[in-house]
Scaffold this motif. Structure first.
Motif, PDB file in Angstrom:
ATOM      1  N   ARG A 218      75.835  50.975  33.077  1.00 56.77           N
ATOM      2  CA  ARG A 218      74.795  52.025  33.012  1.00 56.77           C
ATOM      3  C   ARG A 218      75.435  53.399  32.959  1.00 56.77           C
ATOM      4  O   ARG A 218      75.036  54.256  32.179  1.00 56.77           O
ATOM      5  CB  ARG A 218      73.874  51.948  34.230  1.00 56.77           C
ATOM      6  N   ARG A 219      76.441  53.617  33.794  1.00 60.60           N
ATOM      7  CA  ARG A 219      77.113  54.918  33.840  1.00 60.60           C
ATOM      8  C   ARG A 219      77.794  55.223  32.511  1.00 60.60           C
ATOM      9  O   ARG A 219      77.619  56.284  31.934  1.00 60.60           O
ATOM     10  CB  ARG A 219      78.149  54.936  34.968  1.00 60.60           C
ATOM     11  N   SER A 220      78.553  54.285  31.998  1.00 62.52           N
ATOM     12  CA  SER A 220      79.366  54.557  30.810  1.00 62.52           C
ATOM     13  C   SER A 220      78.577  54.520  29.507  1.00 62.52           C
ATOM     14  O   SER A 220      79.036  55.054  28.503  1.00 62.52           O
ATOM     15  CB  SER A 220      80.533  53.574  30.738  1.00 62.52           C
ATOM     16  N   HIS A 221      77.391  53.904  29.521  1.00 63.23           N
ATOM     17  CA  HIS A 221      76.606  53.812  28.286  1.00 63.23           C
ATOM     18  C   HIS A 221      75.237  54.492  28.384  1.00 63.23           C
ATOM     19  O   HIS A 221      74.481  54.493  27.427  1.00 63.23           O
ATOM     20  CB  HIS A 221      76.434  52.346  27.883  1.00 63.23           C
ATOM     21  N   GLY A 222      74.941  55.065  29.528  1.00 69.32           N
ATOM     22  CA  GLY A 222      73.683  55.791  29.707  1.00 69.32           C
ATOM     23  C   GLY A 222      73.925  57.289  29.621  1.00 69.32           C
ATOM     24  O   GLY A 222      74.729  57.758  28.818  1.00 69.32           O
ATOM     25  N   ASP A 223      73.243  58.039  30.477  1.00 72.95           N
ATOM     26  CA  ASP A 223      73.309  59.510  30.435  1.00 72.95           C
ATOM     27  C   ASP A 223      74.732  60.053  30.471  1.00 72.95           C
ATOM     28  O   ASP A 223      75.099  60.910  29.674  1.00 72.95           O
ATOM     29  CB  ASP A 223      72.517  60.109  31.608  1.00 72.95           C
ATOM     30  N   GLU A 224      75.551  59.541  31.399  1.00 72.60           N
ATOM     31  CA  GLU A 224      76.910  60.065  31.530  1.00 72.60           C
ATOM     32  C   GLU A 224      77.746  59.754  30.288  1.00 72.60           C
ATOM     33  O   GLU A 224      78.515  60.580  29.816  1.00 72.60           O
ATOM     34  CB  GLU A 224      77.577  59.468  32.777  1.00 72.60           C
ATOM     35  N   GLY A 225      77.589  58.571  29.746  1.00 70.30           N
ATOM     36  CA  GLY A 225      78.318  58.200  28.544  1.00 70.30           C
ATOM     37  C   GLY A 225      77.874  58.973  27.310  1.00 70.30           C
ATOM     38  O   GLY A 225      78.618  59.104  26.345  1.00 70.30           O
ATOM     39  N   LEU A 226      76.658  59.482  27.338  1.00 73.93           N
ATOM     40  CA  LEU A 226      76.111  60.241  26.211  1.00 73.93           C
ATOM     41  C   LEU A 226      76.254  61.750  26.390  1.00 73.93           C
ATOM     42  O   LEU A 226      75.868  62.511  25.509  1.00 73.93           O
ATOM     43  CB  LEU A 226      74.622  59.905  26.039  1.00 73.93           C
ATOM     44  N   ALA A 227      76.800  62.181  27.510  1.00 73.26           N
ATOM     45  CA  ALA A 227      76.835  63.609  27.850  1.00 73.26           C
ATOM     46  C   ALA A 227      77.509  64.466  26.790  1.00 73.26           C
ATOM     47  O   ALA A 227      77.025  65.550  26.459  1.00 73.26           O
ATOM     48  CB  ALA A 227      77.505  63.813  29.208  1.00 73.26           C
ATOM     49  N   GLU A 228      78.615  64.003  26.243  1.00 69.25           N
ATOM     50  CA  GLU A 228      79.334  64.801  25.246  1.00 69.25           C
ATOM     51  C   GLU A 228      78.482  64.990  23.989  1.00 69.25           C
ATOM     52  O   GLU A 228      78.404  66.089  23.446  1.00 69.25           O
ATOM     53  CB  GLU A 228      80.651  64.113  24.888  1.00 69.25           C
ATOM     54  N   LEU A 229      77.822  63.923  23.558  1.00 65.18           N
ATOM     55  CA  LEU A 229      76.943  64.053  22.390  1.00 65.18           C
ATOM     56  C   LEU A 229      75.716  64.912  22.718  1.00 65.18           C
ATOM     57  O   LEU A 229      75.302  65.731  21.909  1.00 65.18           O
ATOM     58  CB  LEU A 229      76.494  62.670  21.913  1.00 65.18           C
ATOM     59  N   ALA A 230      75.157  64.719  23.897  1.00 66.25           N
ATOM     60  CA  ALA A 230      73.973  65.480  24.289  1.00 66.25           C
ATOM     61  C   ALA A 230      74.263  66.979  24.360  1.00 66.25           C
ATOM     62  O   ALA A 230      73.359  67.793  24.170  1.00 66.25           O
ATOM     63  CB  ALA A 230      73.447  64.979  25.637  1.00 66.25           C
ATOM     64  N   ALA A 231      75.518  67.333  24.597  1.00 63.32           N
ATOM     65  CA  ALA A 231      75.883  68.751  24.718  1.00 63.32           C
ATOM     66  C   ALA A 231      75.991  69.460  23.370  1.00 63.32           C
ATOM     67  O   ALA A 231      76.063  70.688  23.326  1.00 63.32           O
ATOM     68  CB  ALA A 231      77.208  68.874  25.471  1.00 63.32           C
ATOM     69  N   ILE A 232      75.987  68.713  22.285  1.00 64.50           N
ATOM     70  CA  ILE A 232      76.055  69.341  20.964  1.00 64.50           C
ATOM     71  C   ILE A 232      74.736  70.064  20.711  1.00 64.50           C
ATOM     72  O   ILE A 232      73.666  69.454  20.748  1.00 64.50           O
ATOM     73  CB  ILE A 232      76.327  68.286  19.861  1.00 64.50           C
ATOM     74  N   THR A 233      74.806  71.349  20.467  1.00 63.25           N
ATOM     75  CA  THR A 233      73.578  72.142  20.372  1.00 63.25           C
ATOM     76  C   THR A 233      72.847  72.013  19.041  1.00 63.25           C
ATOM     77  O   THR A 233      71.636  72.147  18.989  1.00 63.25           O
ATOM     78  CB  THR A 233      73.869  73.631  20.654  1.00 63.25           C
ATOM     79  N   ASP A 234      73.577  71.795  17.958  1.00 67.44           N
ATOM     80  CA  ASP A 234      72.946  71.634  16.651  1.00 67.44           C
ATOM     81  C   ASP A 234      72.413  70.208  16.536  1.00 67.44           C
ATOM     82  O   ASP A 234      73.197  69.257  16.516  1.00 67.44           O
ATOM     83  CB  ASP A 234      73.958  71.919  15.539  1.00 67.44           C
ATOM     84  N   PRO A 235      71.081  70.019  16.471  1.00 64.99           N
ATOM     85  CA  PRO A 235      70.529  68.661  16.484  1.00 64.99           C
ATOM     86  C   PRO A 235      70.942  67.810  15.281  1.00 64.99           C
ATOM     87  O   PRO A 235      71.152  66.606  15.424  1.00 64.99           O
ATOM     88  CB  PRO A 235      69.019  68.872  16.534  1.00 64.99           C
ATOM     89  N   GLU A 236      71.094  68.418  14.112  1.00 63.56           N
ATOM     90  CA  GLU A 236      71.517  67.623  12.951  1.00 63.56           C
ATOM     91  C   GLU A 236      72.942  67.123  13.141  1.00 63.56           C
ATOM     92  O   GLU A 236      73.244  65.958  12.887  1.00 63.56           O
ATOM     93  CB  GLU A 236      71.402  68.420  11.649  1.00 63.56           C
ATOM     94  N   ARG A 237      73.813  68.001  13.613  1.00 60.32           N
ATOM     95  CA  ARG A 237      75.198  67.591  13.892  1.00 60.32           C
ATOM     96  C   ARG A 237      75.228  66.537  14.995  1.00 60.32           C
ATOM     97  O   ARG A 237      75.974  65.554  14.911  1.00 60.32           O
ATOM     98  CB  ARG A 237      76.035  68.799  14.287  1.00 60.32           C
TER      99      ARG A 237
END
Length: 186
Positions: A64-83
């Motif tokens: 859950r940690r590595s594939h949920g919110d924490e695992g997605l954090a780097e992608l979620a931090a990208i501000t441009d939604p298309e990128r």
């Protein structure tokens, strides 16, 4: 082996159990085979866990940690939604390897276990929320963003399934362009 319990952490055991789940579901989480894989005795296991159920719970928490919110954090931090969407889809497609085991798909065989159901629900929720948020930021109305996110996520899981079962699955580089083309809103 003196001091072996200090060489391996509880997290080392949990990560080994996650790999075992990918290969064979919850049934593959067995102390003796994991100890052999890790090169230690069962004593190392008992230095961290009282029983197999505790290890299963720790493995599911690790997944859950590595594939949920924490695992997605780097992608979620990208501000441009298309990128963000391009990188998310490209990352997923490039991680799909022919005949590679999948924790997510292996857990589906144990979906009646409440611990598994909760872990899969948790990971699904985190992934879908990121996709919905991204589609909303790309201008889709809420209903369409939710529908598009579900279809994209279903396609991702389908690609994982095909890669896991088909040695002739197309190379990920070919799929990456197609997937991003299909799932970017027009």
């Amino acid at each position: 082996m003196s001091g072996e319990s200090t060489r391996l952490s509880a997290q080392d055991w949990a990560r080994a159990a996650v790999k075992a789940i990918a290969d064979g579901g919850l049934a593959a989480v067995a102390v003796e085979p994991l100890a052999r894989t890790l090169g230690v005795t069962k004593g190392s296991f008992y230095a961290h866990y009282r029983n197999r159920d505790e290890l299963v719970a720790a493995a599911l928490a690790e997944w859950r940690r590595s594939h949920g919110d924490e695992g997605l954090a780097e992608l979620a931090a990208i501000t441009d939604p298309e990128r963000r969407l391009r990188e998310l889809l490209t990352t997923v497609v490039h991680s799909v390897q022919p005949l590679a085991p999948s924790v997510h798909l292996s857990l589906l065989g144990d979906r009646n276990d409440p611990r598994v159901r909760d872990a899969v629900r948790w990971v699904n929720r985190a992934r879908l929320e990121l996709l919905v948020r991204t589609y909303r930021e790309l201008g889709l109305p809420p209903d369409r963003a939710t529908a598009r996110a579900r279809v994209a996520y279903a396609a991702i899981l389908g690609l994982v399934h095909l890669a896991q079962t088909d040695p002739d699955a197309p190379h990920s580089a070919v799929l990456a362009d197609e997937v991003t083309t299909v799932f970017l809103p027009s």
